[in-house]
Scaffold this active site. Sequence first.
Site, PDB file in Angstrom:
ATOM      1  N   TYR A 213       1.091  -1.422   0.082  1.00 40.18           N
ATOM      2  CA  TYR A 213       0.116  -0.045   0.144  1.00 40.18           C
ATOM      3  C   TYR A 213       0.917   1.552  -0.012  1.00 40.18           C
ATOM      4  O   TYR A 213       2.259   1.229   0.515  1.00 40.18           O
ATOM      5  CB  TYR A 213      -0.721   0.045   1.482  1.00 40.18           C
TER       6      TYR A 213
ATOM      7  N   LYS B 133       6.484  -1.949   1.918  1.00 46.62           N
ATOM      8  CA  LYS B 133       4.998  -1.326   1.985  1.00 46.62           C
ATOM      9  C   LYS B 133       4.027  -2.542   1.988  1.00 46.62           C
ATOM     10  O   LYS B 133       3.277  -2.376   1.314  1.00 46.62           O
ATOM     11  CB  LYS B 133       4.981   0.029   2.299  1.00 46.62           C
TER      12      LYS B 133
HETATM   13  C1  LIG Z   1       6.219   1.485   9.832  1.00 50.40           C
HETATM   14  C2  LIG Z   1       6.170   3.016   8.925  1.00 50.40           C
HETATM   15  N1  LIG Z   1       7.669   3.893   8.847  1.00 50.40           N
HETATM   16  C3  LIG Z   1       7.868   5.058   8.278  1.00 50.40           C
HETATM   17  C4  LIG Z   1       6.687   5.641   7.637  1.00 50.40           C
HETATM   18  C5  LIG Z   1       6.967   6.285   7.456  1.00 50.40           C
HETATM   19  O1  LIG Z   1       6.310   7.174   5.804  1.00 50.40           O
HETATM   20  P1  LIG Z   1       6.482   7.995   4.916  1.00 50.40           P
HETATM   21  O2  LIG Z   1       6.603   9.150   4.904  1.00 50.40           O
HETATM   22  O3  LIG Z   1       6.607   7.902   3.273  1.00 50.40           O
HETATM   23  O4  LIG Z   1       4.882   8.066   4.974  1.00 50.40           O
HETATM   24  C6  LIG Z   1       5.635   4.866   7.618  1.00 50.40           C
HETATM   25  C7  LIG Z   1       3.865   5.151   7.168  1.00 50.40           C
HETATM   26  O5  LIG Z   1       3.350   5.036   6.992  1.00 50.40           O
HETATM   27  C8  LIG Z   1       5.458   3.529   8.852  1.00 50.40           C
HETATM   28  O6  LIG Z   1       4.297   2.471   8.659  1.00 50.40           O
END
Ligand SMILES: Cc1ncc(COP(=O)(O)O)c(C=O)c1O
Length: 294
Positions: free
Chosen positions: A33, A148
Amino acid sequence: MTRTAWLNGVFVDAGEARISPFDRGFLFADSVYEVTAVYNGCLIDLDLHLRRLERSLNELGYGTLPDPAELARVHERLVRDNRLVEGYVYLQVTRGAYGGRDFVAPPRPVLTCFAFAEPRTLLDTPAARNGIRVIAAPDIRWARRDIKTTGLLAQSLAKTEARRRGADDAWLVAPDGSITEGASSNAYIVTREGAIITRRLSNDILAGVTRATVFRALAAEGIRISERAFTLSEAHDAAEAFSTAATALVTPVVMIEGEPVGGGAPGPVTRRVQMAYARAIGADPEMIAAFGAA
Ligand SMILES: Cc1ncc(COP(=O)(O)O)c(C=O)c1O
């Protein structure tokens, strides 16, 4: 007003969207996602999110990939049709449904693709103004946090535990005592000497898009972020702490495990990071200046 979502190439009323219970996303969390922030009606860093989505799908060996140009058009249309000014667009891609439950993934899957838009205040929130309290929770996730996926049970349990203990979020701690990242954010500390520290990119953490933009925005101001692991005890000794994520942008962390960080209020370095990020997304940094600092 009904909400328009997008499912497998068709724009539908969100309440009418249906997928099969045999979907591999449901049965195996075989699914990735992205969440892209929308500010002032503009999608923030959509190209970086779509690139990370493609990387996640490739790392999982999906032989079929969605067309990024189509996905970009879908994002734009969801923002328009839902009259989204501030919030986010969620996109999920799974390896599809085949009427059964076979662990072996199909070589050329027919993907399930789903997206919807959600209004939400991102920039001027109580969390951005006043900071949040986090607990430290053991990082019990799988070894590929750089992908992700929607396998988010560990994060969901950590955030639920945080809420149960009267906190707002959780930072995850590896067996060696180092903090990997937040349950849905990247984690940073500011030392008493003023150095900003966050963990280096690896399979241990997600390469946050907000993280990348913060790095770029600070570099433009001549500020460097040190990339190294830091421990929970270093976080307790830090002058400031903050986290970054698309749905929360730059959020001060003012309490860790019930102990105040620094003065227990958002500090000047964090405010500077918030301002740099605001500038990077075309927001007025004066709004952040009005939040004040400890
Ligand atoms: C585990 C994790 N780390 C870091 C992030 C931050 O990522 P981003 O800045 O792309 O939203 C997310 C965002 O959902 C996350 O789930």
